[in-house]
Design a protein around this motif. Structure first.
Motif, PDB file in Angstrom:
ATOM      1  N   LEU A   1      -4.097  -6.616   2.397  1.00 43.20           N
ATOM      2  CA  LEU A   1      -3.519  -5.279   2.489  1.00 43.20           C
ATOM      3  C   LEU A   1      -3.509  -4.623   1.114  1.00 43.20           C
ATOM      4  O   LEU A   1      -3.709  -3.427   0.976  1.00 43.20           O
ATOM      5  CB  LEU A   1      -2.082  -5.366   3.016  1.00 43.20           C
ATOM      6  CG  LEU A   1      -1.884  -5.423   4.527  1.00 43.20           C
ATOM      7  CD1 LEU A   1      -0.417  -5.657   4.845  1.00 43.20           C
ATOM      8  CD2 LEU A   1      -2.372  -4.140   5.187  1.00 43.20           C
ATOM      9  N   GLU A   2      -3.244  -5.429   0.110  1.00 39.98           N
ATOM     10  CA  GLU A   2      -3.272  -4.953  -1.272  1.00 39.98           C
ATOM     11  C   GLU A   2      -3.587  -6.133  -2.161  1.00 39.98           C
ATOM     12  O   GLU A   2      -3.319  -7.282  -1.830  1.00 39.98           O
ATOM     13  CB  GLU A   2      -1.940  -4.314  -1.676  1.00 39.98           C
ATOM     14  CG  GLU A   2      -0.726  -5.239  -1.619  1.00 39.98           C
ATOM     15  CD  GLU A   2      -0.553  -6.090  -2.851  1.00 39.98           C
ATOM     16  OE1 GLU A   2      -0.905  -5.604  -3.949  1.00 39.98           O
ATOM     17  OE2 GLU A   2      -0.062  -7.226  -2.733  1.00 39.98           O
ATOM     18  N   SER A   3      -4.178  -5.843  -3.290  1.00 32.14           N
ATOM     19  CA  SER A   3      -4.479  -6.893  -4.266  1.00 32.14           C
ATOM     20  C   SER A   3      -4.461  -6.274  -5.658  1.00 32.14           C
ATOM     21  O   SER A   3      -4.659  -5.070  -5.822  1.00 32.14           O
ATOM     22  CB  SER A   3      -5.834  -7.542  -3.985  1.00 32.14           C
ATOM     23  OG  SER A   3      -6.882  -6.592  -4.067  1.00 32.14           O
TER      24      SER A   3
ATOM     25  N   ALA B   1       3.174  -1.254  -3.787  1.00 28.90           N
ATOM     26  CA  ALA B   1       3.939  -0.571  -2.742  1.00 28.90           C
ATOM     27  C   ALA B   1       3.233   0.703  -2.300  1.00 28.90           C
ATOM     28  O   ALA B   1       3.183   1.034  -1.108  1.00 28.90           O
ATOM     29  CB  ALA B   1       5.340  -0.246  -3.263  1.00 28.90           C
ATOM     30  N   ARG B   2       2.670   1.406  -3.254  1.00 30.35           N
ATOM     31  CA  ARG B   2       1.952   2.645  -2.930  1.00 30.35           C
ATOM     32  C   ARG B   2       0.739   2.347  -2.049  1.00 30.35           C
ATOM     33  O   ARG B   2       0.456   3.079  -1.094  1.00 30.35           O
ATOM     34  CB  ARG B   2       1.521   3.330  -4.227  1.00 30.35           C
ATOM     35  CG  ARG B   2       0.855   4.670  -4.030  1.00 30.35           C
ATOM     36  CD  ARG B   2       0.512   5.300  -5.368  1.00 30.35           C
ATOM     37  NE  ARG B   2       1.683   5.834  -6.056  1.00 30.35           N
ATOM     38  CZ  ARG B   2       1.630   6.406  -7.255  1.00 30.35           C
ATOM     39  NH1 ARG B   2       0.478   6.510  -7.901  1.00 30.35           N
ATOM     40  NH2 ARG B   2       2.733   6.890  -7.820  1.00 30.35           N
ATOM     41  N   GLN B   3       0.026   1.265  -2.352  1.00 33.16           N
ATOM     42  CA  GLN B   3      -1.126   0.867  -1.532  1.00 33.16           C
ATOM     43  C   GLN B   3      -0.699   0.546  -0.108  1.00 33.16           C
ATOM     44  O   GLN B   3      -1.342   0.971   0.860  1.00 33.16           O
ATOM     45  CB  GLN B   3      -1.808  -0.360  -2.142  1.00 33.16           C
ATOM     46  CG  GLN B   3      -2.535  -0.125  -3.450  1.00 33.16           C
ATOM     47  CD  GLN B   3      -3.222  -1.392  -3.941  1.00 33.16           C
ATOM     48  OE1 GLN B   3      -3.968  -2.034  -3.208  1.00 33.16           O
ATOM     49  NE2 GLN B   3      -2.955  -1.771  -5.179  1.00 33.16           N
TER      50      GLN B   3
ATOM     51  N   ALA C   1      11.821   7.146  -7.021  1.00 35.43           N
ATOM     52  CA  ALA C   1      11.883   8.216  -6.017  1.00 35.43           C
ATOM     53  C   ALA C   1      10.786   8.109  -4.961  1.00 35.43           C
ATOM     54  O   ALA C   1      10.809   8.831  -3.963  1.00 35.43           O
ATOM     55  CB  ALA C   1      11.811   9.580  -6.692  1.00 35.43           C
ATOM     56  N   GLU C   2       9.827   7.203  -5.158  1.00 28.80           N
ATOM     57  CA  GLU C   2       8.775   7.005  -4.166  1.00 28.80           C
ATOM     58  C   GLU C   2       9.252   6.125  -3.009  1.00 28.80           C
ATOM     59  O   GLU C   2       8.539   5.979  -2.011  1.00 28.80           O
ATOM     60  CB  GLU C   2       7.547   6.365  -4.829  1.00 28.80           C
ATOM     61  CG  GLU C   2       6.922   7.218  -5.923  1.00 28.80           C
ATOM     62  CD  GLU C   2       5.747   6.531  -6.584  1.00 28.80           C
ATOM     63  OE1 GLU C   2       5.167   5.600  -5.982  1.00 28.80           O
ATOM     64  OE2 GLU C   2       5.398   6.904  -7.727  1.00 28.80           O
TER      65      GLU C   2
END
Length: 206
Positions: free
Chosen positions: A70-72, A106-108, A159-160
């Motif tokens: 999912l993310e790396s 987290a953004r990914q 804030a994200e």
């Protein structure tokens, strides 16, 4: 069966994230922490499959090419990744999954899984954060200053996230973090899945 919720939990070093996550897992049923894959060497006391899935760089690159993460990310020369299949399997079993990653990861994840919930853990003050980092007694002043600079940079992204938990006193912070999980389980979507038969029966004329 209700589908579980994916929780992203981020924090600067020294904010006490890992301790809070451990408390939530002990307090609530059907909550698990995602086990990441990494290419870094196993440290003394770590267990493969429990702390991390330890793999070599060649296998990691294969998994990236096959879209298994999912993310790396690469951190201090080592690679880390979150298994897509592992998380999806646990969610389908009704288990809430906690993913401890930084704000970039987290953004990914948010871009791929729009129904996840994100939580940022903050210290009660910059002085408290410095005290916690210094209290570990394992880093030089130079390293601590670097970590403090990194922490301020990380905290600027609070804030994200959907929720903020201030970790001042452990029991209070644990209650606040646990409350997020409990409230999510009371949402309409979750309850409709969990109590489909009950709701159908309540609305039946027979």
């Amino acid at each position: 069966m209700s589908k579980g919720t994916l929780y992203i939990i981020s924090a600067p070093s020294g904010a006490g994230k890992t301790t809070l996550v451990q408390q939530v897992v002990k307090t609530l049923e059907d909550v698990a922490v995602s086990v990441s894959h990494t290419t870094r060497p196993m440290r003394e006391g770590e267990v493969d499959g429990a702390d991390y899935h330890f793999i070599d760089e060649a296998r990691f690159n294969e998994m990236v090419a096959e879209g298994e993460f999912l993310e790396s990310a690469r951190v201090f020369g080592n690679y880390y990744g979150t298994s897509r299949q592992s998380i999806q399997e646990q969610l389908l079993k009704g288990i809430d999954v906690i993913l401890e990653i930084d704000w970039q990861g987290a953004r990914q994840i948010r871009q791929l899984m729009h129904d996840c919930r994100s939580i940022f853990i903050l210290p009660p003050s910059i002085e408290a954060l410095r005290e916690r980092l210094t209290g570990r007694g394992q880093d030089s002043d130079e390293v601590i200053e670097k970590r403090m600079h990194e922490a301020v940079s990380e905290m600027s992204h609070y804030a994200e996230f959907d929720y903020i938990v201030i970790n001042d006193e452990l029991d209070a912070a644990t209650r606040n973090l646990t409350a997020i999980f409990i409230s999510q389980r009371q949402t309409l979507d979750y309850q409709q899945q969990k109590h489909a038969d009950l709701l159908a029966g309540l609305l039946s004329d027979s």
